[in-house]
Design an enzyme around this catalytic site. Structure first.
Site, mmCIF file in Angstrom:
data_model
loop_
_atom_site.group_PDB
_atom_site.id
_atom_site.type_symbol
_atom_site.label_atom_id
_atom_site.label_comp_id
_atom_site.label_asym_id
_atom_site.label_seq_id
_atom_site.Cartn_x
_atom_site.Cartn_y
_atom_site.Cartn_z
ATOM 1 C CG ASP A 1 40.026 38.294 41.473
ATOM 2 O OD1 ASP A 1 39.058 39.038 41.709
ATOM 3 O OD2 ASP A 1 40.052 37.098 41.820
ATOM 4 N N GLY A 2 40.470 41.217 42.582
ATOM 5 C CA GLY A 2 40.655 41.904 43.850
ATOM 6 C C GLY A 2 41.287 40.986 44.887
ATOM 7 C CB SER B 1 32.339 44.784 44.915
ATOM 8 O OG SER B 1 33.384 44.741 45.858
ATOM 9 C CG ASP C 1 38.643 38.745 50.586
ATOM 10 O OD1 ASP C 1 37.701 39.495 50.300
ATOM 11 O OD2 ASP C 1 38.713 37.573 50.184
ATOM 12 C CE LYS D 1 42.102 36.223 44.350
ATOM 13 N NZ LYS D 1 40.959 37.175 44.292
ATOM 14 C CD GLU E 1 38.632 34.567 43.313
ATOM 15 O OE1 GLU E 1 37.656 35.320 43.202
ATOM 16 O OE2 GLU E 1 39.245 34.384 44.388
ATOM 17 C CB THR F 1 34.780 36.403 41.757
ATOM 18 O OG1 THR F 1 34.875 35.435 40.727
ATOM 19 C CG2 THR F 1 33.379 36.364 42.343
ATOM 20 N N GLY G 1 36.686 35.551 49.910
ATOM 21 C CA GLY G 1 35.509 36.071 50.593
ATOM 22 C C GLY G 1 34.231 35.819 49.801
ATOM 23 N N GLY G 2 34.397 35.753 48.483
ATOM 24 C CA GLY G 2 33.255 35.475 47.611
ATOM 25 C C GLY G 2 33.118 34.016 47.223
#
Length: 219
Positions: free
Chosen positions: A81-82, A30, A84, A94, A103, A28, A96-97
């Protein structure tokens, strides 16, 4: 390069790790959104995806990528996945969203976790980014008091309800010197669903977007 261009570069670079005929775990945010765009170009070659949020599910479906329920899947080849924040041991913050629980579940199911970030997310010590903790609503005040005992300053994330119907406490003022120990301590607090520390299960590969191209860090 702008930050978004760096995110796009790593999102597309992660496509190299997608093998035909497999099911892909998708994160999830950007940066993950750029990976979903890339994944759309080979949607006919994969079995489908397992998604960590309603937002990612909507985007996957809009591109014609089948979305499977995590309970229908024995294992995932990769999870992309990204993060933070990420340290030199490939341990992350992780959430932030607000999708941290899903996740974490998908990363546990996946054989390989590929973390895609721009270089601003790399840190020596985790904790400058407030640490998200997903909490059952009735436990919010109790969990906050326990988090204060661990040295943090928890702040209730206003007007946010997770996809699981829970709330988020963001813990400020932490310098996380032992991420695994802190992850275990917070997860042991009654009422905590999960904490956004990915230390017991870190990344296997990190793709870093830099001005000089995508850098790969692997185990």
């Amino acid at each position: 390069m702008t930050q978004d261009e760096l995110k796009k570069a790593v999102g597309w670079a992660a496509l190299e790790y997608v093998r035909p005929g497999t099911i892909v775990g998708v994160g999830t945010g950007s940066t993950a959104s750029h990976f979903i765009d890339a994944l759309g170009t080979m949607k006919d070659k994969i079995e489908g995806a397992v998604s960590s949020s309603e937002a990612s599910t909507e985007k996957l479906k809009s591109l014609g990528i089948p979305v499977l329920d995590c309970n229908e899947v024995d294992s995932l080849d990769i999870y992309v996945d990204g993060a933070d924040e990420i340290n030199g041991n490939m341990q992350m913050i992780k959430g932030g969203g607000a999708a941290l629980t899903r996740e974490k579940i998908i990363s546990a199911v996946a054989k390989k976790f590929i973390c895609i970030i721009d270089e601003s997310k790399q840190v020596d010590i985790l904790g400058k980014f407030p640490l998200p903790v997903e909490v059952i609503p009735m436990a919010r005040a109790y969990v906050a008091r326990e988090l204060v005992k661990l040295g943090g300053t928890p702040v209730y994330r206003q007007n946010v309800v997770t996809d699981n119907g829970n709330v988020i406490l963001d813990v400020h003022n932490l310098a996380i010197l032992n991420p695994i120990e802190l992850e275990n301590k917070i997860n042991a607090i009654a009422g905590v669903v999960t904490v956004g520390l990915f230390a017991n299960r870190g990344a296997n590969v990190v793709l870093v977007g830099t001005a000089n191209g995508v850098k790969t860090i692997a185990e």
